[in-house]
Design a protein around this motif. Structure first.
Motif, PDB file in Angstrom:
ATOM      1  N   GLU A 165       0.837  -1.203   0.000  1.00  0.00           N
ATOM      2  CA  GLU A 165       0.000   0.000   0.000  1.00  0.00           C
ATOM      3  C   GLU A 165       0.873   1.256   0.000  1.00  0.00           C
TER       4      GLU A 165
ATOM      5  N   ILE B 111       0.924   4.215  -2.910  1.00  0.00           N
ATOM      6  CA  ILE B 111       0.799   5.645  -2.603  1.00  0.00           C
ATOM      7  C   ILE B 111       1.990   6.411  -3.164  1.00  0.00           C
TER       8      ILE B 111
ATOM      9  N   ASP C 202       1.525   6.699  -6.792  1.00  0.00           N
ATOM     10  CA  ASP C 202       0.491   7.702  -7.050  1.00  0.00           C
ATOM     11  C   ASP C 202       1.041   9.113  -6.845  1.00  0.00           C
TER      12      ASP C 202
ATOM     13  N   THR D  20      -5.061   2.567  -9.799  1.00  0.00           N
ATOM     14  CA  THR D  20      -6.333   2.262  -9.150  1.00  0.00           C
ATOM     15  C   THR D  20      -6.606   0.763  -9.152  1.00  0.00           C
TER      16      THR D  20
ATOM     17  N   GLY E  70      -4.302  -1.035  -6.685  1.00  0.00           N
ATOM     18  CA  GLY E  70      -4.732  -0.828  -5.309  1.00  0.00           C
ATOM     19  C   GLY E  70      -5.907  -1.713  -4.940  1.00  0.00           C
TER      20      GLY E  70
ATOM     21  N   ARG F 264     -11.819   3.863  -3.215  1.00  0.00           N
ATOM     22  CA  ARG F 264     -10.424   3.427  -3.234  1.00  0.00           C
ATOM     23  C   ARG F 264      -9.545   4.485  -3.897  1.00  0.00           C
ATOM     24  N   ARG F 265     -10.045   5.045  -4.996  1.00  0.00           N
ATOM     25  CA  ARG F 265      -9.263   6.036  -5.742  1.00  0.00           C
ATOM     26  C   ARG F 265      -9.059   7.301  -4.912  1.00  0.00           C
TER      27      ARG F 265
ATOM     28  N   THR G 258      -6.487   6.645  -1.989  1.00  0.00           N
ATOM     29  CA  THR G 258      -5.085   6.596  -2.422  1.00  0.00           C
ATOM     30  C   THR G 258      -4.606   7.952  -2.926  1.00  0.00           C
ATOM     31  N   ARG G 259      -5.419   8.587  -3.766  1.00  0.00           N
ATOM     32  CA  ARG G 259      -5.013   9.881  -4.329  1.00  0.00           C
ATOM     33  C   ARG G 259      -4.933  10.936  -3.243  1.00  0.00           C
TER      34      ARG G 259
END
Length: 429
Positions: free
Chosen positions: A108, A112, A115, A320, A323, A340-341, A344-345
């Protein structure tokens, strides 16, 4: 149902009696989704620096990194096709819980960090093309969740078509720039030959390590092992063997395109900046400013920025998916794609906003480099379980790696891990 499983936007594979090209086309897609990670904004920084400082001499390193990537992605496809499990599911089912939970956390963190590079790349591209501030571009990048939601509603083929289209735009942009740069063919070809100078020159070695470290993305191994399951081939040994062949061709050809783009970035940087008094160019924005004046081609800078925006947008889609795959595989937890998007974003946008607020836009490039260091730290936690699983007769049956291929795979792991440790040490100390 996990993202890559047959039935979730599955792609039907024609019967074996069908024309071979039709069967190959049915398997085309996952490799290109994975190839996105090999040309994301994190790769651009190392390729630009390598070309500007050392000319064409690091092309051999890009080629070597790509060969290793081809092998690792083939192993990821093998795991998914043979076992029906992606790498995250395999870690959860075949490793002690005391190991699988830390693996999920590190993965994870890597997603990140990846991202973060996409946020910076998108924000810089919007700044270069439209004059939007990095801060505003960072906030705008959050809205890409709607792109992902729309594509997911249309199914896997729509996602793959979108990604392949943007990859084509990136390839065309750099193809035009290559023609405009008119690099000496002899010097370019010589650059692909291995040279001991890479090891003798500490500065060159550092950039070479950065190129390799930025090439193999850990989340791509999770992603590929899941996406290959989206094809509805016959789940027999014969069907799996056929699927392995086509999936390997798919990823190999896609990564060859990634090789062309990475090499093109370095070649353009070498032709434009090395030997023209601009060897110190390392920032993406500096390269953009200088490309058109140095090459004498007005569209060069625009094409560069368009390609960067396409790279950042593309990475958004695959990030995405990765993740979602990791969360489902490790935890059996499924969030809506938009949730989820945004999660993370949001975690990726926060450090960019903080850095800009405290230090200004000039430190964003340093943050991009830091994201690659974080990725390098996570890489062993994805590669080691992957090679361990596909080498195991217990898990893979007759599809386990041969002794020669197993030794070669472990050697690649040792080389990449060793170089990343060196990169991490140099970055921190």
């Amino acid at each position: 149902m996990p993202v890559g499983d047959a039935g979730h936007g599955a792609v039907t594979v024609p019967e074996r009696a069908s024309f071979w090209f039709r069967r190959f086309l049915a398997f085309v897609g996952p490799g290109y989704m994975v190839a996105v990670g090999y040309m994301d904004p994190g790769n651009w920084a190392t390729d630009l620096q390598g070309g500007a400082q050392f000319g064409y001499r690091l092309l051999s390193v890009i080629l070597l990194a790509n060969i290793m990537a081809v092998l690792l992605q083939a192993l990821a496809a093998r795991l998914g096709i043979v076992t029906g499990k992606d790498l995250a599911q395999a870690c959860r089912d075949w490793l002690p819980r005391g190991l699988s939970l830390p693996l999920w956390l590190t993965c994870e963190l890597a997603i990140i960090a990846c991202d973060l590079a996409e946020v910076i790349g998108t924000a810089v591209a919007l700044n270069l093309l439209f004059g939007i501030s990095i801060m505003a571009g960072t906030l705008i990048s959050v809205l890409d969740v709607f792109i992902v939601l729309l594509l997911m509603r249309w199914g896997m083929r729509a996602l793959e078509a979108f990604v392949i289209t943007l990859l084509g735009i990136i390839a065309v942009c750099f193809g035009v720039q290559l023609v405009a740069a008119a690099p000496p063919v002899g010097a370019v070809l010589k650059g692909f030959l291995p040279s001991s100078e890479v090891f003798a020159n500490p500065g060159m070695l550092y950039v070479a390590i950065g190129i390799i470290g930025a090439t193999v993305m850990p989340h791509n191994l999770y992603l590929h092992s899941s996406l290959v399951k989206s094809r509805t081939y016959t789940r027999t040994d014969e069907g799996r063997e056929d699927a392995l062949r086509w999936a390997t061709w798919d990823s190999t050809l896609a990564l060859t395109l990634a090789l062309f783009i990475n090499a093109a970035i370095l070649i353009v940087a070498a032709a434009a900046f090395h030997g023209t008094g601009h060897q110190d160019v390392a920032e993406i924005s500096d390269a953009w400013k200088l490309l058109s004046p140095v090459l004498g081609f007005g569209l060069a800078s625009t094409l560069f920025a368009v390609a960067l925006l396409a790279a950042g947008t593309n990475s958004t889609v695959t990030g995405t998916l990765a993740g979602q795959i990791v969360m489902e595989g490790f935890l059996h937890l499924r969030l809506p794609y938009w949730a989820r998007r945004l999660l993370t974003r949001g975690l990726a946008v926060l450090p960019v906003i903080v850095v800009i607020a405290i230090f200004g836009q000039g430190k964003v490039g340093d943050l991009l480099v830091f994201s690659q260091v974080v990725l390098s730290m996570q890489l062993p936690f994805a590669m080691v379980p992957l090679v361990w699983f596909v080498s195991s007769r217990k898990h893979m049956g007759r599809f386990h790696l041969s002794p020669l291929l197993a030794v070669l795979s472990w050697l690649v792991v040792l080389v990449i891990v060793g170089l990343n440790i060196k990169l991490l040490g140099d970055a921190l100390f």
